[in-house]
Design a protein around this motif. Sequence first.
Motif, mmCIF file in Angstrom:
data_model
loop_
_atom_site.group_PDB
_atom_site.id
_atom_site.type_symbol
_atom_site.label_atom_id
_atom_site.label_comp_id
_atom_site.label_asym_id
_atom_site.label_seq_id
_atom_site.Cartn_x
_atom_site.Cartn_y
_atom_site.Cartn_z
ATOM 1 N N TYR A 60 4.165 5.825 3.373
ATOM 2 C CA TYR A 60 3.311 5.003 4.237
ATOM 3 C C TYR A 60 2.694 3.842 3.443
ATOM 4 O O TYR A 60 2.694 2.692 3.898
ATOM 5 C CB TYR A 60 2.207 5.858 4.854
ATOM 6 C CG TYR A 60 1.248 5.077 5.708
ATOM 7 C CD1 TYR A 60 1.578 4.732 7.006
ATOM 8 C CD2 TYR A 60 0.011 4.674 5.206
ATOM 9 C CE1 TYR A 60 0.709 4.005 7.795
ATOM 10 C CE2 TYR A 60 -0.865 3.938 5.983
ATOM 11 C CZ TYR A 60 -0.519 3.608 7.275
ATOM 12 O OH TYR A 60 -1.373 2.883 8.042
ATOM 13 N N VAL A 61 2.178 4.130 2.259
ATOM 14 C CA VAL A 61 1.549 3.081 1.452
ATOM 15 C C VAL A 61 2.586 2.044 1.015
ATOM 16 O O VAL A 61 2.317 0.836 1.057
ATOM 17 C CB VAL A 61 0.823 3.706 0.232
ATOM 18 C CG1 VAL A 61 0.404 2.649 -0.769
ATOM 19 C CG2 VAL A 61 -0.375 4.513 0.701
ATOM 20 N N ILE A 62 3.768 2.497 0.624
ATOM 21 C CA ILE A 62 4.813 1.543 0.235
ATOM 22 C C ILE A 62 5.193 0.661 1.423
ATOM 23 O O ILE A 62 5.339 -0.562 1.282
ATOM 24 C CB ILE A 62 6.054 2.295 -0.317
ATOM 25 C CG1 ILE A 62 5.732 2.897 -1.681
ATOM 26 C CG2 ILE A 62 7.258 1.368 -0.422
ATOM 27 C CD1 ILE A 62 6.815 3.805 -2.218
ATOM 28 N N GLY A 63 5.317 1.260 2.593
ATOM 29 C CA GLY A 63 5.627 0.469 3.788
ATOM 30 C C GLY A 63 4.512 -0.490 4.146
ATOM 31 O O GLY A 63 4.773 -1.636 4.541
ATOM 32 N N TYR A 64 3.280 -0.073 4.011
ATOM 33 C CA TYR A 64 2.136 -0.940 4.324
ATOM 34 C C TYR A 64 2.093 -2.139 3.390
ATOM 35 O O TYR A 64 1.934 -3.287 3.832
ATOM 36 C CB TYR A 64 0.850 -0.136 4.232
ATOM 37 C CG TYR A 64 -0.380 -0.918 4.609
ATOM 38 C CD1 TYR A 64 -0.736 -1.073 5.944
ATOM 39 C CD2 TYR A 64 -1.178 -1.512 3.634
ATOM 40 C CE1 TYR A 64 -1.867 -1.800 6.296
ATOM 41 C CE2 TYR A 64 -2.301 -2.241 3.970
ATOM 42 C CZ TYR A 64 -2.643 -2.379 5.306
ATOM 43 O OH TYR A 64 -3.757 -3.102 5.644
ATOM 44 N N VAL A 65 2.227 -1.884 2.089
ATOM 45 C CA VAL A 65 2.176 -2.973 1.101
ATOM 46 C C VAL A 65 3.361 -3.910 1.291
ATOM 47 O O VAL A 65 3.211 -5.139 1.251
ATOM 48 C CB VAL A 65 2.137 -2.392 -0.331
ATOM 49 C CG1 VAL A 65 2.325 -3.474 -1.374
ATOM 50 C CG2 VAL A 65 0.834 -1.650 -0.560
#
Length: 73
Positions: A60-65
């Motif tokens: 999720y964090v990789i996708g958000y960034v």
Amino acid sequence: MASDMDSNTAGVQYNRWNEDNINLNVAGTGVTGLYNRFCTGTLGIAIKVAGALAALVVVYVIGYVTGYYVHKC
């Protein structure tokens, strides 16, 4: 007499190397012990659930960034 003695030694040899007499109880040592402690039972399930949640958060964090930098301009 010689055949009787040979059968006795063969019987002793067989009993000595019989797989039923071998003790393979190594549950608490090495990699097997670590696997049994952390990958089975209730603790194993909890570790797997925590690992799955951590992996989801990382994705999720990789996708958000990535989305932030792609749609920045």
